[in-house]
Design a protein around this motif. Structure first.
Motif, short mmCIF file in Angstrom:
data_model
loop_
_atom_site.label_atom_id
_atom_site.label_comp_id
_atom_site.label_asym_id
_atom_site.label_seq_id
_atom_site.Cartn_x
_atom_site.Cartn_y
_atom_site.Cartn_z
N TYR A 1 6.15 -1.30 -6.23
CA TYR A 1 5.01 -0.47 -6.59
C TYR A 1 4.14 -0.24 -5.37
O TYR A 1 3.97 -1.14 -4.54
N ALA B 1 -9.55 -0.81 -9.41
CA ALA B 1 -8.90 0.07 -10.38
C ALA B 1 -7.39 0.12 -10.15
O ALA B 1 -6.60 0.05 -11.10
N GLN B 2 -6.99 0.25 -8.88
CA GLN B 2 -5.56 0.29 -8.58
C GLN B 2 -4.89 -1.05 -8.90
O GLN B 2 -3.75 -1.09 -9.38
N LEU B 3 -5.60 -2.15 -8.64
CA LEU B 3 -5.04 -3.46 -8.95
C LEU B 3 -4.78 -3.59 -10.45
O LEU B 3 -3.70 -4.01 -10.87
N ARG C 1 1.33 -1.85 -15.12
CA ARG C 1 2.67 -1.28 -14.95
C ARG C 1 3.72 -2.38 -14.81
O ARG C 1 4.81 -2.28 -15.37
N ALA D 1 -4.37 -1.24 -12.66
CA ALA D 1 -3.33 -0.31 -13.09
C ALA D 1 -1.93 -0.82 -12.73
O ALA D 1 -1.00 -0.73 -13.53
N VAL D 2 -1.78 -1.37 -11.52
CA VAL D 2 -0.45 -1.81 -11.11
C VAL D 2 -0.04 -3.06 -11.88
O VAL D 2 1.15 -3.24 -12.21
N ASP E 1 -8.42 -2.47 -4.13
CA ASP E 1 -9.13 -1.53 -4.99
C ASP E 1 -8.99 -2.02 -6.43
O ASP E 1 -7.88 -2.11 -6.96
N ALA F 1 0.36 0.39 -4.25
CA ALA F 1 -1.03 0.31 -4.70
C ALA F 1 -1.83 -0.45 -3.65
O ALA F 1 -1.31 -1.32 -2.97
N ASP F 2 -3.10 -0.11 -3.56
CA ASP F 2 -4.03 -0.84 -2.70
C ASP F 2 -4.65 -1.95 -3.56
O ASP F 2 -5.50 -1.69 -4.41
N VAL F 3 -4.21 -3.19 -3.35
CA VAL F 3 -4.66 -4.28 -4.22
C VAL F 3 -6.09 -4.70 -3.94
O VAL F 3 -6.63 -5.55 -4.66
N ARG G 1 0.80 -1.22 0.00
CA ARG G 1 0.00 0.00 0.00
C ARG G 1 0.83 1.27 0.00
O ARG G 1 0.41 2.29 -0.53
#
Length: 235
Positions: free
Chosen positions: A53, A61-63, A69, A65-66, A59, A55-57, A31
């Motif tokens: 990276y 959308a964040q999952l 990446r 996106a990461v 979530d 990110a809040d996995v 996170r």
């Protein structure tokens, strides 16, 4: 390469080291990036390539996106380890006789739904290649009744059965799903630190994260079992 989602100083980092020793590039997600430099240094010292990276996995959308990446930076994801940290689960925990709907909803939203979202995001590519592994960490309360863990237990059980059923459904596809069912405090992890620094009136056995990581590697390679169970030893 392996994506370690929910990396911490205990099991997540040990998973990265164990797979990294086999030549895997590692992508570590947590996170915040507060400890990422330490993780990268630890892996670099062992000769392991690591990307980190924040990110809040949990979530969706964040999952997504990461994961994009990671693919851009390090290539296709061969293996995923999912072991997210406490996302308010502890605060929502209550004895089942007193638990309300919200006490049950929080663990499901922190554990079960993100696991399904992760699978949805990575499985199609794995199936197209006919190869890949998905490893999920869960708790022993998902297998045996443990009233002390109250409202956390149903979500733990759901996650375990999700993984076991996924394993069976993927049989003969070249993709493997496995559950690491953990009953104890993992040395080096944040939860272990909290319980050892303060007296919570709760005793639990301890587990060596390197031992669990070794078993995770065996599951990934051998694929003859859908689950490995770990019960900590009380000193």
């Amino acid at each position: 390469m392996i994506a370690v989602l929910g990396v911490g100083p205990g099991l997540g980092l040990s998973i990265a080291h164990r797979f990294g020793r086999e030549g895997f590039t590692t992508a570590l997600v947590s996170r915040t990036d507060a400890r990422h430099a330490t993780y990268r240094a630890s892996l670099a010292e062992a000769g392991i390539t690591a990307h980190t990276y924040a990110a809040d996995v949990t979530d969706e959308a964040q999952l997504g996106a990461v994961l994009d990446r990671i693919r851009t930076d390090a290539g296709e994801i061969d293996t995923v380890y999912f072991g997210p940290a406490d996302q308010g689960v502890g605060a929502a925990m209550a004895p089942l006789p007193e638990a309300g709907v919200d006490n049950l909803r929080v663990p499901f939203e922190a554990l079960v739904l993100p696991a399904a979202q992760l699978t949805q995001a990575v499985l199609p590519r794995m199936r197209d290649r006919g190869a890949g592994s998905l490893l999920f960490a869960g708790g022993l309360s998902g297998k045996y009744p443990m009233p002390l863990l109250g409202s956390f237990a149903p979500a733990s059980a759901a996650l375990r059965m999700y993984v076991l059923t996924l394993n069976e459904a993927l049989r003969d596809t070249g993709v493997y799903a496995g559950a690491l069912t953990i009953g104890g405090l993992i040395k080096g992890g944040d939860i272990h630190r909290v319980f050892t620094e303060q007296d919570h009136g709760f005793t639990a056995g301890t587990l060596d994260p390197d031992d669990i990581a070794e078993r995770a590697w065996s599951l990934h390679v051998e694929r003859d079992e859908a689950e490995a169970e770990f019960i900590g030893v009380t000193a």
